[in-house]
Design an enzyme around this catalytic site. Structure first.
Site, PDB file in Angstrom:
ATOM      1  N   ARG A 210      10.093  12.036   3.450  1.00 20.09           N
ATOM      2  CA  ARG A 210      10.731  11.080   4.354  1.00 20.09           C
ATOM      3  C   ARG A 210      11.186   9.807   3.644  1.00 20.09           C
ATOM      4  NH1 ARG A 210       7.482  14.390   6.785  1.00 20.09           N
ATOM      5  NH2 ARG A 210       7.776  15.007   8.950  1.00 20.09           N
TER       6      ARG A 210
ATOM      7  N   ALA B 244      -9.355  11.525   6.109  1.00 15.57           N
ATOM      8  CA  ALA B 244     -10.417  12.314   6.738  1.00 15.57           C
ATOM      9  C   ALA B 244     -11.087  11.593   7.905  1.00 15.57           C
ATOM     10  CB  ALA B 244     -11.462  12.676   5.692  1.00 15.57           C
ATOM     11  N   THR B 245     -10.772  10.314   8.105  1.00 15.29           N
ATOM     12  CA  THR B 245     -11.405   9.545   9.181  1.00 15.29           C
ATOM     13  C   THR B 245     -10.355   9.131  10.209  1.00 15.29           C
ATOM     14  OG1 THR B 245     -11.046   7.381   8.153  1.00 15.29           O
ATOM     15  CG2 THR B 245     -13.026   8.609   7.470  1.00 15.29           C
TER      16      THR B 245
ATOM     17  N   PHE C  82      11.662   0.097  13.117  1.00 19.43           N
ATOM     18  CA  PHE C  82      10.422   0.763  12.726  1.00 19.43           C
ATOM     19  C   PHE C  82      10.695   1.734  11.587  1.00 19.43           C
ATOM     20  CE2 PHE C  82       7.032   3.915  13.226  1.00 19.43           C
ATOM     21  CZ  PHE C  82       5.924   3.115  13.426  1.00 19.43           C
TER      22      PHE C  82
ATOM     23  N   SER D 296       0.328  -1.900   5.973  1.00 18.11           N
ATOM     24  CA  SER D 296       1.119  -1.804   7.202  1.00 18.11           C
ATOM     25  C   SER D 296       0.528  -2.614   8.347  1.00 18.11           C
ATOM     26  CB  SER D 296       1.263  -0.336   7.616  1.00 18.11           C
ATOM     27  OG  SER D 296       2.071   0.351   6.685  1.00 18.11           O
TER      28      SER D 296
ATOM     29  N   PHE E 298       0.854  -1.184   0.000  1.00 18.42           N
ATOM     30  CA  PHE E 298       0.000   0.000   0.000  1.00 18.42           C
ATOM     31  C   PHE E 298       0.895   1.242   0.000  1.00 18.42           C
ATOM     32  CE2 PHE E 298      -3.132   3.003   1.739  1.00 18.42           C
ATOM     33  CZ  PHE E 298      -4.206   2.709   0.910  1.00 18.42           C
TER      34      PHE E 298
ATOM     35  N   HIS F  43      -9.328   6.300  10.931  1.00 19.54           N
ATOM     36  CA  HIS F  43      -8.683   5.047  10.526  1.00 19.54           C
ATOM     37  C   HIS F  43      -7.160   5.123  10.679  1.00 19.54           C
ATOM     38  CE1 HIS F  43      -8.238   1.324   8.240  1.00 19.54           C
ATOM     39  NE2 HIS F  43      -7.333   1.929   7.498  1.00 19.54           N
TER      40      HIS F  43
ATOM     41  N   GLU G  20      -0.584  -5.493   8.376  1.00 16.96           N
ATOM     42  CA  GLU G  20      -0.141  -6.886   8.301  1.00 16.96           C
ATOM     43  C   GLU G  20       1.325  -7.078   8.698  1.00 16.96           C
ATOM     44  OE1 GLU G  20      -3.778  -6.269   6.506  1.00 16.96           O
ATOM     45  OE2 GLU G  20      -1.957  -5.338   5.712  1.00 16.96           O
TER      46      GLU G  20
ATOM     47  N   LEU H  88       1.880   5.265   6.189  1.00 12.46           N
ATOM     48  CA  LEU H  88       0.509   5.591   6.571  1.00 12.46           C
ATOM     49  C   LEU H  88       0.314   7.088   6.381  1.00 12.46           C
ATOM     50  CD1 LEU H  88       0.410   3.507   9.862  1.00 12.46           C
ATOM     51  CD2 LEU H  88      -0.736   2.949   7.714  1.00 12.46           C
TER      52      LEU H  88
END
EC number: 2.5.1.78
Length: 154
Positions: free
Chosen positions: A127, A85-86, A113, A56, A22, A88, A58, A81
């Site tokens: 980044r 707007a939510t 990480f 991420s 993703f 999540h 998983e 990530l």
């Protein structure tokens, strides 16, 4: 006085890298950075195993599986990530962070990480190899150093 420090020397170390598909336009850069850092610090390609996962969320499960296998000195987790707007984003970021930390604590294998958590696509891109360095590279250096520290503590 004894001081234990990890050296950035990856010769002889084996690494597992887990990378999320993703946001692949960003995670592919993280993967390139991590591999580059490992190779430049002495790792060889045959000692690097890459596992691609859907997202991420998983990553912690596969990190645990790789860490429990006994085949690796360190695991590198790479994902991106981006806030939407939510809420999540907040749930996923928190659970991925906790999961990765838990794997390291439960298995005594360093799990680094390399998950970018960004408010915007632009921040994530920065980044992953532009203005703010490459978090994949950084995660690989952490993995090398922690593997060396753990090796001295046995």
């Amino acid at each position: 006085m004894k001081i234990i420090e990890g050296k950035l020397e990856a010769q002889g170390l084996k690494f597992g890298i887990i990378v999320s598909r993703f946001n692949e336009f960003i995670t592919s850069r993280l993967l390139e950075g991590a591999i580059d850092a490992l190779i430049r610090h002495g790792a060889i390609e045959k000692d690097i195993e890459i596992v691609r996962v859907p997202g991420s969320f998983e990553i912690p499960l596969i990190a645990k599986k790789l860490a429990q296998s006994g085949r690796f000195h360190a695991i590198i987790c790479l994902g991106t990530l981006i806030r939407g707007a939510t809420p999540h984003f907040d749930y996923i970021a928190a659970e991925v962070s906790k999961g990765i930390a838990l794997v390291s604590l439960e298995t005594s294998i360093p799990v680094s990480f390399g998950i970018i958590t960004a408010d915007t696509i632009e921040q994530a891109i920065e980044r992953a190899g532009s203005k703010s360095g490459n978090k994949g590279w950084d995660a690989a250096l952490v993995a090398i150093e922690m593997a060396k520290v753990m090796g001295q503590l046995k």
